[in-house]
Motif scaffolding. Structure first.
Motif, PDB file in Angstrom:
ATOM      1  N   ALA A 127       1.915 -26.337   9.847  1.00 58.37           N
ATOM      2  CA  ALA A 127       2.130 -27.090   8.606  1.00 58.37           C
ATOM      3  C   ALA A 127       1.195 -26.617   7.500  1.00 58.37           C
ATOM      4  N   ASN A 128      -0.034 -26.307   7.845  1.00 62.71           N
ATOM      5  CA  ASN A 128      -0.991 -25.854   6.839  1.00 62.71           C
ATOM      6  C   ASN A 128      -0.690 -24.448   6.358  1.00 62.71           C
ATOM      7  N   LYS A 129      -0.083 -23.625   7.215  1.00 59.69           N
ATOM      8  CA  LYS A 129       0.349 -22.301   6.772  1.00 59.69           C
ATOM      9  C   LYS A 129       1.442 -22.430   5.719  1.00 59.69           C
ATOM     10  N   ILE A 130       2.336 -23.389   5.914  1.00 52.52           N
ATOM     11  CA  ILE A 130       3.411 -23.618   4.944  1.00 52.52           C
ATOM     12  C   ILE A 130       2.844 -24.147   3.631  1.00 52.52           C
ATOM     13  N   ARG A 131       1.919 -25.108   3.714  1.00 50.82           N
ATOM     14  CA  ARG A 131       1.331 -25.698   2.503  1.00 50.82           C
ATOM     15  C   ARG A 131       0.297 -24.796   1.855  1.00 50.82           C
ATOM     16  N   ASP A 132      -0.241 -23.846   2.589  1.00 48.39           N
ATOM     17  CA  ASP A 132      -1.233 -22.900   2.091  1.00 48.39           C
ATOM     18  C   ASP A 132      -2.511 -23.574   1.603  1.00 48.39           C
ATOM     19  N   ILE A 133      -2.956 -24.575   2.337  1.00 46.31           N
ATOM     20  CA  ILE A 133      -4.222 -25.208   1.977  1.00 46.31           C
ATOM     21  C   ILE A 133      -4.848 -25.816   3.232  1.00 46.31           C
ATOM     22  N   CYS A 134      -6.135 -25.669   3.353  1.00 45.89           N
ATOM     23  CA  CYS A 134      -6.849 -26.233   4.488  1.00 45.89           C
ATOM     24  C   CYS A 134      -6.991 -27.737   4.293  1.00 45.89           C
ATOM     25  N   PRO A 135      -6.656 -28.546   5.292  1.00 44.19           N
ATOM     26  CA  PRO A 135      -6.762 -29.994   5.130  1.00 44.19           C
ATOM     27  C   PRO A 135      -8.206 -30.492   5.079  1.00 44.19           C
ATOM     28  N   PHE A 136      -9.146 -29.674   5.501  1.00 51.53           N
ATOM     29  CA  PHE A 136     -10.545 -30.104   5.536  1.00 51.53           C
ATOM     30  C   PHE A 136     -11.326 -29.691   4.295  1.00 51.53           C
ATOM     31  N   CYS A 137     -11.229 -28.415   3.925  1.00 53.45           N
ATOM     32  CA  CYS A 137     -12.027 -27.936   2.789  1.00 53.45           C
ATOM     33  C   CYS A 137     -11.187 -27.649   1.546  1.00 53.45           C
ATOM     34  N   ARG A 138      -9.866 -27.796   1.653  1.00 55.37           N
ATOM     35  CA  ARG A 138      -8.932 -27.578   0.531  1.00 55.37           C
ATOM     36  C   ARG A 138      -8.967 -26.152   0.002  1.00 55.37           C
ATOM     37  N   PHE A 139      -9.292 -25.222   0.863  1.00 60.58           N
ATOM     38  CA  PHE A 139      -9.364 -23.814   0.496  1.00 60.58           C
ATOM     39  C   PHE A 139      -7.995 -23.168   0.696  1.00 60.58           C
ATOM     40  N   SER A 140      -7.541 -22.403  -0.278  1.00 62.70           N
ATOM     41  CA  SER A 140      -6.260 -21.714  -0.185  1.00 62.70           C
ATOM     42  C   SER A 140      -6.488 -20.283   0.287  1.00 62.70           C
ATOM     43  N   ASN A 141      -5.884 -19.937   1.412  1.00 62.03           N
ATOM     44  CA  ASN A 141      -6.087 -18.596   1.957  1.00 62.03           C
ATOM     45  C   ASN A 141      -5.332 -17.516   1.203  1.00 62.03           C
ATOM     46  N   THR A 142      -4.157 -17.807   0.679  1.00 65.23           N
ATOM     47  CA  THR A 142      -3.376 -16.764   0.015  1.00 65.23           C
ATOM     48  C   THR A 142      -3.804 -16.534  -1.423  1.00 65.23           C
ATOM     49  N   ARG A 143      -4.489 -17.476  -2.023  1.00 59.34           N
ATOM     50  CA  ARG A 143      -4.925 -17.313  -3.412  1.00 59.34           C
ATOM     51  C   ARG A 143      -6.328 -16.739  -3.521  1.00 59.34           C
ATOM     52  N   SER A 144      -6.851 -16.252  -2.420  1.00 56.23           N
ATOM     53  CA  SER A 144      -8.202 -15.711  -2.433  1.00 56.23           C
ATOM     54  C   SER A 144      -8.175 -14.246  -2.006  1.00 56.23           C
ATOM     55  N   THR A 145      -9.241 -13.554  -2.304  1.00 54.93           N
ATOM     56  CA  THR A 145      -9.351 -12.148  -1.936  1.00 54.93           C
ATOM     57  C   THR A 145      -9.949 -12.019  -0.535  1.00 54.93           C
ATOM     58  N   ASN A 146      -9.869 -10.841   0.019  1.00 57.93           N
ATOM     59  CA  ASN A 146     -10.486 -10.601   1.323  1.00 57.93           C
ATOM     60  C   ASN A 146     -11.993 -10.821   1.268  1.00 57.93           C
ATOM     61  N   GLU A 147     -12.589 -10.497   0.126  1.00 58.43           N
ATOM     62  CA  GLU A 147     -14.028 -10.715  -0.032  1.00 58.43           C
ATOM     63  C   GLU A 147     -14.364 -12.199   0.044  1.00 58.43           C
ATOM     64  N   ASP A 148     -13.534 -13.050  -0.575  1.00 58.41           N
ATOM     65  CA  ASP A 148     -13.748 -14.495  -0.509  1.00 58.41           C
ATOM     66  C   ASP A 148     -13.682 -14.991   0.931  1.00 58.41           C
ATOM     67  N   LEU A 149     -12.686 -14.511   1.668  1.00 57.97           N
ATOM     68  CA  LEU A 149     -12.522 -14.934   3.059  1.00 57.97           C
ATOM     69  C   LEU A 149     -13.696 -14.472   3.921  1.00 57.97           C
ATOM     70  N   LYS A 150     -14.144 -13.232   3.725  1.00 57.33           N
ATOM     71  CA  LYS A 150     -15.285 -12.720   4.485  1.00 57.33           C
ATOM     72  C   LYS A 150     -16.544 -13.512   4.168  1.00 57.33           C
ATOM     73  N   LYS A 151     -16.727 -13.846   2.892  1.00 53.73           N
ATOM     74  CA  LYS A 151     -17.902 -14.618   2.476  1.00 53.73           C
ATOM     75  C   LYS A 151     -17.905 -15.997   3.132  1.00 53.73           C
ATOM     76  N   ARG A 152     -16.754 -16.670   3.122  1.00 48.65           N
ATOM     77  CA  ARG A 152     -16.665 -17.999   3.741  1.00 48.65           C
ATOM     78  C   ARG A 152     -16.886 -17.929   5.247  1.00 48.65           C
ATOM     79  N   LYS A 153     -16.360 -16.866   5.871  1.00 46.68           N
ATOM     80  CA  LYS A 153     -16.538 -16.700   7.312  1.00 46.68           C
ATOM     81  C   LYS A 153     -18.015 -16.503   7.637  1.00 46.68           C
ATOM     82  N   MET A 154     -18.688 -15.649   6.853  1.00 50.22           N
ATOM     83  CA  MET A 154     -20.114 -15.404   7.101  1.00 50.22           C
ATOM     84  C   MET A 154     -20.961 -16.644   6.843  1.00 50.22           C
TER      85      MET A 154
END
Length: 88
Positions: free
Chosen positions: A13-40
């Motif tokens: 469901a969250n893949k369809i909505r494209d938003i994390c229910p906990f932190c409200r972060f959108s995975n498709t509207r961000s760059t790979n650098e943003d995702l790596k930064k959040r992961k680290m």
């Protein structure tokens, strides 16, 4: 993004909505650098799920020594689910 564990139905469901229910972060509207930064950020905060996911990445790349170290650290920090769980 925030390494929270969710069931497969919620993951879908969250893949369809494209938003994390906990932190409200959108995975498709961000760059790979943003995702790596959040992961680290999660790894540096000693989030056991983030560390477990990093171990999975090492395992997929064939670096089994780093993978086992990450799995061991994740278990020490309280992740008892092992490498088979999904996360956001």
């Amino acid at each position: 993004c925030c390494s929270k564990l969710i069931c497969n139905g919620c993951y879908y469901a969250n893949k369809i909505r494209d938003i994390c229910p906990f932190c409200r972060f959108s995975n498709t509207r961000s760059t790979n650098e943003d995702l790596k930064k959040r992961k680290m950020e999660r790894i540096l905060a000693n989030d056991p799920v983030a560390i477990l996911n990093q171990g999975k990445e090492h395992e997929m790349k064939g670096d089994f020594i780093k993978a086992v170290k990450n799995y061991k650290k994740a278990i020490e920090l309280g992740d008892l689910g092992g490498p088979g769980l999904g996360s956001v």
